[in-house]
Design a protein around this motif. Sequence first.
Motif, short mmCIF file in Angstrom:
data_model
loop_
_atom_site.label_atom_id
_atom_site.label_comp_id
_atom_site.label_asym_id
_atom_site.label_seq_id
_atom_site.Cartn_x
_atom_site.Cartn_y
_atom_site.Cartn_z
N ARG A 119 48.40 44.34 -17.31
CA ARG A 119 49.36 43.97 -16.28
C ARG A 119 49.23 44.97 -15.02
NH1 ARG A 119 52.76 39.79 -18.61
NH2 ARG A 119 53.96 40.18 -16.62
N TRP A 120 48.34 45.03 -14.41
CA TRP A 120 48.07 45.78 -13.10
C TRP A 120 47.98 45.31 -11.60
CZ3 TRP A 120 43.74 49.73 -15.24
CH2 TRP A 120 44.13 50.62 -16.28
N THR A 137 50.03 51.95 -14.68
CA THR A 137 50.17 52.31 -16.24
C THR A 137 51.72 53.03 -16.22
OG1 THR A 137 49.06 54.51 -15.34
CG2 THR A 137 47.83 52.71 -16.47
N ASP A 138 52.35 53.61 -15.10
CA ASP A 138 53.47 54.25 -15.23
C ASP A 138 54.50 53.43 -14.52
OD1 ASP A 138 52.47 54.58 -12.78
OD2 ASP A 138 53.27 56.55 -12.41
N LYS A 139 54.31 52.07 -14.37
CA LYS A 139 55.32 51.24 -13.81
C LYS A 139 55.28 49.84 -14.34
CE LYS A 139 54.92 53.34 -9.14
NZ LYS A 139 54.55 53.11 -7.68
N PRO A 140 55.88 49.95 -15.57
CA PRO A 140 55.84 48.55 -16.34
C PRO A 140 56.81 47.58 -15.67
CG PRO A 140 57.37 50.51 -17.40
CD PRO A 140 56.41 51.09 -16.15
N ARG A 141 57.90 47.93 -14.86
CA ARG A 141 58.42 47.04 -14.06
C ARG A 141 57.62 46.11 -13.18
NH1 ARG A 141 62.01 47.10 -9.48
NH2 ARG A 141 63.60 45.20 -9.66
N GLY A 143 54.37 45.97 -12.99
CA GLY A 143 53.63 45.08 -13.80
C GLY A 143 54.09 43.68 -14.46
N ALA A 144 55.26 43.81 -14.95
CA ALA A 144 55.98 42.47 -15.31
C ALA A 144 56.28 41.63 -14.30
CB ALA A 144 57.17 43.08 -16.25
#
Length: 392
Positions: A119-120, A137-141, A143-144
């Motif tokens: 999810r990049w 990798t450090d921004k899951p929100r 990516g989602a």
Amino acid sequence: MSGGSGPAAEEFRPLFDGQTLQGWVQRGGKAKYSVEDGCIVGRTVLNTPNSFLCTEKTFGDFVLELEVRADPRLNSGIQIRSECFDHPTEVVFGRETLRIPAGRVHGYQVEVDHNRNRRWSGGIYDEGRRAWLQPLTDKPRAGAAFRFGDWNHYRIECRGDSIRTWVNGVPAADLIDSMTLSGFIGLQVHASTEAGLEVRWRNLRIRELGRHRWEPLWDGRTFNGWRPIGQGRWTIEDGVLHGTHSRDQAEYGHLITERRFTNFTARLKFKALKGNSGFYFRVEPTGFSGVTGFQAEIDAEKDVGGLYETNGRAWVVQPKPEDVQKWFRPGDWNTLTVSAHEGRIVVHVNGYKTAELMDDPGRREGHLALQLHGGQDCDLFFKDIEWLVPVP
């Protein structure tokens, strides 16, 4: 003193007329591009490399908005500030020399990711050159935010060395990088083992914001705008600044600018044969070592690309020795770039990001300077000292 502001920005205008591919050219592979229902449609073809539909026009600073829908099995992307040459070219990246073949599209790509585990989407990949610059990798929100198999709205802003992205209104990449300041925009159909997978783009529009370019901070011939302080010797020959210092001189030496700077991006080439040095910024000519403030580290052996605050916090970012070996070319010319805008400071050496500070509480203004370390034998060369400014 910053570079100021550029020309008045244009309003948004369409980048695609909704009916034809006029103003676009295909480069790279042989994927099929067409116009259907007001969309640009790209379809995969077997046994062909990555394909790109590229604008004939190049762009520097801009805001780009578009919508994209890709088959969930198909990776894609949006090229920005990208290039493609009729002859092979070379790019220095750390200790490597990257060789780019003729006809190879290369440059920044804003990712449209098909990998549900990764999810990049919205991250930045350097196509054909340095690979990933800022995955999410450090921004899951962020990516989602991407919706697989559905329409997704992208916003991309390029201003000087700043590249920022949003996916469906969610902030994604926030990159500082100045390797390429202008180029074409391209729509990628990634190579695939399945034929007929499609990606669609619609509502492409762009707002141009002018351009930036590099201009000299040193004229290469005289010391105009600079003055030496402390010990050591500075000479000029064939556009190269040579600094020397002997170990029996305890006092540090510096070559410091007359003018002061606040927000800026600057770069230079250096060759360190002996001793410790640094590119100082936001400094005052005071303190036991001659100046007080930040330096991006220059050395003949270690710590190159780190951040040190003289007469302050000392090491703020000290790189690991194994990392320095990735980007530093001992005894050879190296390119150092420093971007300092408000509390964000980013350092690159030979295209590698070596240090970054966010919301740093340190000083915001001062002189630039080059250092010759006290109590050491120093033998250093500098050239092509310049800064990034808007084109008037």
